[in-house]
Every structure is written in structure tokens, then in C-alpha cells.
Design a protein around this motif. Sequence first.
Motif, PDB file in Angstrom:
ATOM      1  N   LEU A   1       0.630  20.269 -15.396  1.00 58.59           N
ATOM      2  CA  LEU A   1       0.644  19.452 -14.567  1.00 58.59           C
ATOM      3  C   LEU A   1       0.216  18.715 -13.387  1.00 58.59           C
ATOM      4  N   PRO A   2      -0.019  19.952 -12.453  1.00 54.94           N
ATOM      5  CA  PRO A   2      -0.973  19.563 -10.745  1.00 54.94           C
ATOM      6  C   PRO A   2      -2.153  18.724 -11.447  1.00 54.94           C
ATOM      7  N   SER A   3      -3.180  19.920 -12.769  1.00 57.56           N
ATOM      8  CA  SER A   3      -4.316  19.261 -12.958  1.00 57.56           C
ATOM      9  C   SER A   3      -4.465  17.818 -13.497  1.00 57.56           C
ATOM     10  N   LEU A   4      -3.283  17.555 -14.487  1.00 58.18           N
ATOM     11  CA  LEU A   4      -2.798  15.739 -15.015  1.00 58.18           C
ATOM     12  C   LEU A   4      -2.722  15.005 -13.854  1.00 58.18           C
ATOM     13  N   TRP A   5      -2.187  15.316 -12.876  1.00 55.89           N
ATOM     14  CA  TRP A   5      -1.537  14.309 -11.732  1.00 55.89           C
ATOM     15  C   TRP A   5      -3.065  14.294 -10.918  1.00 55.89           C
ATOM     16  N   LYS A   6      -3.631  15.369 -11.033  1.00 51.38           N
ATOM     17  CA  LYS A   6      -5.274  15.985  -9.966  1.00 51.38           C
ATOM     18  C   LYS A   6      -6.279  14.966 -10.544  1.00 51.38           C
ATOM     19  N   GLU A   7      -6.572  15.203 -12.348  1.00 53.52           N
ATOM     20  CA  GLU A   7      -7.621  14.681 -12.382  1.00 53.52           C
ATOM     21  C   GLU A   7      -7.673  13.098 -13.205  1.00 53.52           C
ATOM     22  N   HIS A   8      -6.573  12.770 -13.670  1.00 51.26           N
ATOM     23  CA  HIS A   8      -6.357  11.332 -14.248  1.00 51.26           C
ATOM     24  C   HIS A   8      -6.160   9.851 -12.849  1.00 51.26           C
ATOM     25  N   GLN A   9      -5.112  10.959 -11.480  1.00 53.20           N
ATOM     26  CA  GLN A   9      -4.356   9.387 -10.918  1.00 53.20           C
ATOM     27  C   GLN A   9      -3.886   8.648 -11.830  1.00 53.20           C
ATOM     28  N   PRO A  10      -2.648   9.326 -11.986  1.00 48.17           N
ATOM     29  CA  PRO A  10      -2.522   8.357 -12.896  1.00 48.17           C
ATOM     30  C   PRO A  10      -1.299   7.530 -12.067  1.00 48.17           C
ATOM     31  N   GLN A  11      -0.922   5.683 -12.505  1.00 50.82           N
ATOM     32  CA  GLN A  11       0.358   4.892 -11.724  1.00 50.82           C
ATOM     33  C   GLN A  11       1.749   5.553 -12.637  1.00 50.82           C
TER      34      GLN A  11
ATOM     35  N   ASP B   1      10.303  26.659  -5.449  1.00 52.73           N
ATOM     36  CA  ASP B   1      11.870  27.346  -4.223  1.00 52.73           C
ATOM     37  C   ASP B   1      12.382  26.599  -3.030  1.00 52.73           C
ATOM     38  N   SER B   2      11.368  25.596  -2.700  1.00 47.74           N
ATOM     39  CA  SER B   2      11.730  24.775  -1.371  1.00 47.74           C
ATOM     40  C   SER B   2      11.854  23.330  -1.585  1.00 47.74           C
ATOM     41  N   GLY B   3      11.895  23.283  -3.365  1.00 45.21           N
ATOM     42  CA  GLY B   3      12.197  21.475  -3.677  1.00 45.21           C
ATOM     43  C   GLY B   3      13.657  20.742  -3.284  1.00 45.21           C
ATOM     44  N   PRO B   4      13.775  20.326  -3.523  1.00 44.31           N
ATOM     45  CA  PRO B   4      15.669  19.142  -3.676  1.00 44.31           C
ATOM     46  C   PRO B   4      16.078  19.787  -4.651  1.00 44.31           C
ATOM     47  N   ASP B   5      17.368  19.927  -5.337  1.00 46.22           N
ATOM     48  CA  ASP B   5      18.380  19.863  -6.084  1.00 46.22           C
ATOM     49  C   ASP B   5      17.623  19.486  -7.234  1.00 46.22           C
ATOM     50  N   CYS B   6      17.507  17.796  -7.163  1.00 46.58           N
ATOM     51  CA  CYS B   6      17.371  17.067  -8.143  1.00 46.58           C
ATOM     52  C   CYS B   6      16.126  15.912  -7.063  1.00 46.58           C
ATOM     53  N   ILE B   7      15.447  15.144  -8.276  1.00 46.91           N
ATOM     54  CA  ILE B   7      14.384  14.210  -8.110  1.00 46.91           C
ATOM     55  C   ILE B   7      15.145  13.340  -9.173  1.00 46.91           C
ATOM     56  N   HIS B   8      14.603  11.735  -8.249  1.00 44.15           N
ATOM     57  CA  HIS B   8      15.282  10.576  -8.964  1.00 44.15           C
ATOM     58  C   HIS B   8      13.726   9.797  -9.366  1.00 44.15           C
TER      59      HIS B   8
ATOM     60  N   CYS C   1      12.486  20.643 -21.188  1.00 42.92           N
ATOM     61  CA  CYS C   1      12.445  18.967 -20.678  1.00 42.92           C
ATOM     62  C   CYS C   1      12.045  18.949 -19.301  1.00 42.92           C
ATOM     63  N   ASP C   2      14.015  19.410 -19.103  1.00 39.40           N
ATOM     64  CA  ASP C   2      14.153  19.010 -17.348  1.00 39.40           C
ATOM     65  C   ASP C   2      13.146  19.412 -16.158  1.00 39.40           C
ATOM     66  N   TYR C   3      12.481  20.878 -16.761  1.00 42.90           N
ATOM     67  CA  TYR C   3      11.623  21.290 -15.744  1.00 42.90           C
ATOM     68  C   TYR C   3      10.701  20.781 -15.638  1.00 42.90           C
ATOM     69  N   THR C   4       9.733  20.514 -16.511  1.00 43.47           N
ATOM     70  CA  THR C   4       9.029  19.267 -16.954  1.00 43.47           C
ATOM     71  C   THR C   4       9.307  18.174 -16.265  1.00 43.47           C
ATOM     72  N   TYR C   5      10.184  17.303 -16.322  1.00 42.72           N
ATOM     73  CA  TYR C   5      10.375  15.879 -15.795  1.00 42.72           C
ATOM     74  C   TYR C   5      10.375  16.503 -14.082  1.00 42.72           C
ATOM     75  N   TYR C   6      10.691  17.235 -12.994  1.00 40.67           N
ATOM     76  CA  TYR C   6      11.218  17.908 -11.931  1.00 40.67           C
ATOM     77  C   TYR C   6      10.292  17.824 -11.336  1.00 40.67           C
ATOM     78  N   THR C   7       8.777  18.766 -12.522  1.00 38.91           N
ATOM     79  CA  THR C   7       7.419  18.891 -11.406  1.00 38.91           C
ATOM     80  C   THR C   7       7.538  17.823 -11.512  1.00 38.91           C
ATOM     81  N   SER C   8       6.834  17.206 -12.393  1.00 42.97           N
ATOM     82  CA  SER C   8       6.194  15.593 -12.243  1.00 42.97           C
ATOM     83  C   SER C   8       6.597  14.530 -11.275  1.00 42.97           C
ATOM     84  N   LEU C   9       8.101  14.145 -10.973  1.00 38.20           N
ATOM     85  CA  LEU C   9       8.558  14.023 -10.495  1.00 38.20           C
ATOM     86  C   LEU C   9       8.166  14.029  -8.465  1.00 38.20           C
ATOM     87  N   TYR C  10       7.849  15.654  -8.673  1.00 42.87           N
ATOM     88  CA  TYR C  10       7.672  16.114  -7.602  1.00 42.87           C
ATOM     89  C   TYR C  10       6.526  16.055  -7.571  1.00 42.87           C
ATOM     90  N   LEU C  11       5.428  16.123  -7.792  1.00 47.49           N
ATOM     91  CA  LEU C  11       4.299  15.649  -7.830  1.00 47.49           C
ATOM     92  C   LEU C  11       3.743  14.329  -7.751  1.00 47.49           C
TER      93      LEU C  11
END
Length: 216
Positions: A57-67, A109-116, A148-158
Amino acid sequence: MANKKKVIVTGFEPFGEHAVNSSWVAVQELERLGLGEAVDLHVCEVPVEYQAVQGLLPSLWKEHQPQLVVHVGVSGLATTVTLEQCGHNKGYKRLDNCSFCPASQCCMDSGPDCIHSVLDMETVCKRVNESGLRVALSVSKDAGRYLCDYTYYTSLYLGQGHSAFIHVPPLGKPYSSQDLGRALQAAIQEMLKLLELDPKHNEHCNHKHHHQHDYV
């Protein structure tokens, strides 16, 4: 080309009883349909593995810089195409395709419990359901505490909340791959319209990386 909106859409590989994962089938159908001339669509298949997600996921966000990054997953319980409003940080006890789960049972580890998501999924849902698509959409606030949830949270965070997650039912229960592809297309087009309307949603993800912890 530079003016095109970049959108990444992912599906998952097979796992468990899902020998064919309808999420990836639906994403491939979406790739055939496209999101219109103004959108540069990039699709990829994500392994059902916690560590692979953390690497990819970090590489997807960084390389493509998607909207916008939209993740699609299958839910054996779903009977509608389900838009997920938020991702959760804790509760990851279920083993992945490598028989692994995070020792901390959490995503960051230090992230909020939930990201919308910055997107209002109720609005997206209502607009698609009123469009006569003949595929029913609904909204959920629990993406299931697995990949699914794990991927979504990571992507919302990034991505500062510039992400979406869509659960699809297994193929034929009740929708065909074509139905699911059309539903993804309609939902993502509505999401892009919402981002256009609200300038604060449309700031490029690079601008605010140091504020990641402000997004709750």
C-alpha cells in the motif's frame, strides 16, 4: 495526460472458501468498462496477507499519487454491494493465507481506533440506488476485522481519508460479474463527483502527510 485523475482500484486474491474471488473479477470487469476519459484507472490484485498489504500500500500511494484509492473485497454475508464508511485499527485475530496474524492484533501501533473516509458513503449509496442501475447498494461501518478492514484502515491512514472500500457478494449471489463491474463504475464515478464538489476533499495527498494523526 497530466490533468487526468488517477484512481487505483484493487481486488483480492482467492482465500478460504472463495476459490474465485468476486472482488478481483469485479475489478477486472471495471477495468474493461473504465471510468471515463478523464480518469487514469490502475488496478491491482492484493494478496490476502497482512504483511503483503503493509508492503504494497505505501508504494501504491507514493508511486501513483492517486486522487482516490478504492479497495474491493468479497463478503460471503453480503447480498448487496456494500460501501464501507470506516476502517478499524484493532481486532485482527484471524489468520491470513500465510497462517499469519499481527502479534499486536492491530494495524498501526499509534493509529486512531477508527478512520473515516472523507467520502460520505450514504450520499454515494443514495445516488447510485436512485440511478436505476438494478444493483442494490448499502452502507456499512464494519468492514469485518480481516484483510478487507486491515487494508482499508491502512489506506485511509496513508491517504488522509481519500480512500473507499466496497464489499461485493460472491458471484451469482445474486449478481453477475457484469452487474458488479457496473456497480463499481457507478459508485466510483459518484465518489469522484463528491471529491470535485468539496475542495477540502480534493487536496492532493502529499500536502498533509505530517498531519496523518489528525484524521480520526
